[in-house]
Design a protein around this motif. Structure first.
Motif, PDB file in Angstrom:
ATOM      1  N   SER A 119       0.839  -1.213   0.000  1.00 49.12           N
ATOM      2  CA  SER A 119       0.000   0.000   0.000  1.00 49.12           C
ATOM      3  C   SER A 119       0.869   1.257   0.000  1.00 49.12           C
ATOM      4  O   SER A 119       0.542   2.249  -0.656  1.00 49.12           O
ATOM      5  CB  SER A 119      -0.910   0.024   1.225  1.00 49.12           C
ATOM      6  OG  SER A 119      -1.802  -1.053   1.186  1.00 49.12           O
TER       7      SER A 119
ATOM      8  N   ASP B 135      -5.767  -1.212  -4.871  1.00 48.67           N
ATOM      9  CA  ASP B 135      -5.160  -1.713  -3.640  1.00 48.67           C
ATOM     10  C   ASP B 135      -6.115  -2.668  -2.914  1.00 48.67           C
ATOM     11  O   ASP B 135      -6.943  -2.228  -2.128  1.00 48.67           O
ATOM     12  CB  ASP B 135      -4.776  -0.535  -2.731  1.00 48.67           C
ATOM     13  CG  ASP B 135      -3.880  -0.990  -1.590  1.00 48.67           C
ATOM     14  OD1 ASP B 135      -3.666  -2.207  -1.441  1.00 48.67           O
ATOM     15  OD2 ASP B 135      -3.387  -0.115  -0.845  1.00 48.67           O
ATOM     16  N   GLU B 136      -5.970  -3.950  -3.163  1.00 48.37           N
ATOM     17  CA  GLU B 136      -6.841  -4.964  -2.544  1.00 48.37           C
ATOM     18  C   GLU B 136      -8.294  -4.511  -2.580  1.00 48.37           C
ATOM     19  O   GLU B 136      -8.995  -4.574  -1.571  1.00 48.37           O
ATOM     20  CB  GLU B 136      -6.415  -5.230  -1.086  1.00 48.37           C
ATOM     21  CG  GLU B 136      -4.969  -5.667  -0.972  1.00 48.37           C
ATOM     22  CD  GLU B 136      -4.696  -6.450   0.315  1.00 48.37           C
ATOM     23  OE1 GLU B 136      -5.429  -7.424   0.562  1.00 48.37           O
ATOM     24  OE2 GLU B 136      -3.756  -6.098   1.042  1.00 48.37           O
TER      25      GLU B 136
HETATM   26 MG   LIG Z   1      -2.143  -2.786   2.245  1.00 53.18          MG
END
Ligand SMILES: [Mg+2]
Ligand SMILES: Nc1ncnc2c1ncn2[C@@H]1O[C@H](COP(=O)(O)OP(=O)(O)O)[C@@H](O)[C@H]1O
Lengths: 267, 299
Positions: A46, A173-174
């Motif tokens: 991240s 991001d995920e």
């Molecule tokens: Mg992360």
């Protein structure tokens, strides 16, 4: 297209809590390349995306987009080229604004905001057309506040918002991690349709190794702020999840303890 | 209540509603409790009253107020965004500073306008009564400002201000400098508040350096009363509710004073309690429901 050179990000530098989140990370993406990123919790995935987006400023190193250095530009000045979809569905959309108002904000991503009507009738037709492609029935709900939508619907809307005006680089991001498996699948299919198949240069973080290998052209593995694995082309074609686990062990000297990563195989 | 008292309350409610529109913009749209208003309301009153007292055309004098109010909001916005001072402290700093500035502008703690020509006189020109003129002036200004604010909130800039108050990370990721949106919102808000001060001073016939104390609380009370009584969802509904909230607040104050429940000295305490109650009501009702739920379970 994207060129990251020796990027270092340190949280609380000089204090006892000092934490090197990125350790001289270098990475180049070709135009149109769809790259997946995996790695355990706290590996720096991240942080890498946030440094590229300009949310965090790196201590050292540079970020260039299409040959132009953007390392010191704040996030809002990179937004014209970069779009970011976050893990938390609450972050990507404005809850109290309606579906069409959120879309209108995204339609002007990176533009100066003026004193003209935010939404014209022609915009509505366009929004409905695009919402129809999500097949979630949102085209009927242009005037619903986004807070009334489910997490999956909000995330799908966030995805659509990133592509309303085509970005040079998409950072995911995920973005399916907090959704239930069925919804996660729908959003993933939308990701293929709206981003992968459109040839948008993409960095997608995922906790699902199978997905990481199946989607896109290239897979990167991160560990303790470093890229420890980078596979693409024919090497990657025949790679299995267990190969990946072995390679992680070889490269890091540690067992991959992230249960989350392994269990996620089935999804 | 006598007709005079009721008319007075409604008129004052309409004139304060201009200020409440400003408080609505910061408190509800930007999600920012801005204390600048305690200084920018008397700022508007002070500048307009001194200009009128020295012979300036009252319309021109009234228009100067929102300009200075916008500057006050700009200063608070810069203190907050560029120097990372908390919203509350930024507003307090500006309003404290304005107290001295207002004294400088007026050269005394107050200015009387009793014999001066004000904008209200122009509205009662064609043989209308003074009161009709006051209603006309207040009504015209409030209607225009409601429409302007409503329209602004539907422009690209207005939408960006709303989104900044809602989700700053998202707005920045869409390419908007949210600091600038806060500064814009604070400037517009304080322009409204100062204009309100200018209109009130002319209506009352004086400007006083202390007339701004507690403005923020009156603004919040009115915003909340409007929301509770007219719980509407649309933007237009919300903006109109703000105006009604302000009028209802003034009528309620006039009523409790009339009935002798409280005296003039207790007014601020009464308002503070009212706002406190409104602010904690959601929490209280949650606790109450939770308690009721657990009782039901144990029974
Ligand atoms: Mg992360
Ligand atoms: N805002 C922050 N403040 C302090 N430490 C942070 C912050 N963001 C991330 N970190 C730390 O940096 C490291 C990398 O975090 P992150 O990039 O979120 O990992 P990942 O996304 O791979 O799980 C972690 O040790 C995390 O605790």
């Amino acid at each position: 297209m994207l060129n990251v050179k020796s990027l270092t990000k340190i949280f609380y530098p000089g204090s006892i809590n000092e934490r090197v989140a990125l350790d001289r990370v270098s990475l180049s993406l070709e135009k149109g390349q769809f790259t997946t990123i995996i790695g355990g919790n706290g590996a720096g995935k991240s942080t890498l995306l946030k440094c590229i987006a300009g949310i965090y400023q790196a201590e050292e190193g540079t970020v260039s987009l299409n040959g132009e250095e953007v390392t010191r530009l704040p996030d809002y000045r990179r937004a014209a080229s970069i779009c970011h979809v976050f893990q938390d569905p609450m972050v990507g959309t404005a809850a109290s604004l309606t579906v069409e108002e959120n879309l209108a904000l995204a339609l002007r991503r990176g533009d100066k905001r003026r004193l003209r009507w935010a939404i014209a009738d022609s915009n509505r037709v366009f929004f409905q057309e695009r919402l129809l492609s999500l097949q979630l029935g949102l085209e009927e709900r242009l005037n619903s506040p986004v807070k009334l939508l489910s997490g999956g619907q909000r995330q799908a809307l966030a995805l659509l918002m990133t592509t309303l005006k085509e970005p040079k680089l998409a950072l995911l991001d995920e973005h399916t991690a907090s959704l239930d498996p069925k919804t996660a699948n729908t959003v993933l299919e939308l990701t293929e349709k709206l981003i992968e198949n459109q040839g948008i240069t993409t960095l997608m973080v995922t906790h699902n190794m199978e997905q990481a290998l199946k989607m896109g052209h290239r897979t990167i593995m991160m560990h303790e702020g470093k890229i420890i694995l980078d596979v693409s082309g024919p090497d990657r074609k025949n790679l299995t999840v267990s190969d990946l686990v072995d390679m992680f062990y070889e490269a890091s000297g540690e067992e991959l303890q992230q249960d989350r990563l392994l269990l996620a195989k089935g999804r | 209540m006598s007709a005079v008292v009721i008319h007075g309350a409604i008129l004052l409610g309409l004139l304060y509603a201009i200020m409440v529109l400003g408080v609505f913009l910061t408190f509800r749209v930007l999600n920012y409790a801005d204390l600048t208003v305690d200084g920018s309301l008397p700022l508007g009153a002070a500048i307009t009253a001194s200009l009128i007292a020295t012979g300036t055309n009252p319309f021109l004098a009234t228009l100067v107020a929102p300009l200075l109010g916008a500057v006050a909001g700009l200063i608070t916005g810069i203190l907050h965004t560029k120097f990372s001072i908390t919203p509350l402290l930024s507003g307090i700093l500006t309003s404290i500073g304005l107290y001295s500035i207002n004294l400088r502008i007026m050269n005394s703690p107050n200015i009387s306008l009793l014999r001066a020509t004000t904008v209200y006189d122009y509205f009662s020109l064609g043989g209308l009564s003074a009161r009709t003129g006051e209603y006309l002036a207040a009504g015209v200004v409030v209607v225009i400002l409601v429409l302007l604010l409503y329209s602004f909130l539907h422009t690209e800039s207005g939408l960006a201000v709303r989104a900044t108050g809602d989700n700053e990370i998202m707005m920045r990721s869409q390419g908007v400098n949210t600091d600038n949106m806060k500064i814009l919102g604070l400037s517009l808000s304080n322009a409204l508040v100062a204009l309100s001060g200018a209109m009130i001073a002319q209506y009352q016939g004086f400007a006083d350096v202390n007339m701004g104390i507690g403005t923020i609380i009156v603004g919040l009370a009115s915003v909340i009363i409007g929301e509770v009584l007219f719980g509407v969802k649309s933007i237009l509904g919300k903006v109109v509710a703000v105006v009604f909230g302000s009028v209802v607040y003034r009528l309620a104050i006039a009523l409790v004073l009339r009935l002798g429940f409280i005296e003039h000295t207790d007014l601020r305490l009464f308002t503070a309690l009212l706002v406190t109650l409104a602010l904690i009501a959601p929490e209280l009702s949650k606790k109450f429901q939770a308690n009721a739920g657990s009782k039901r379970l144990s029974a």
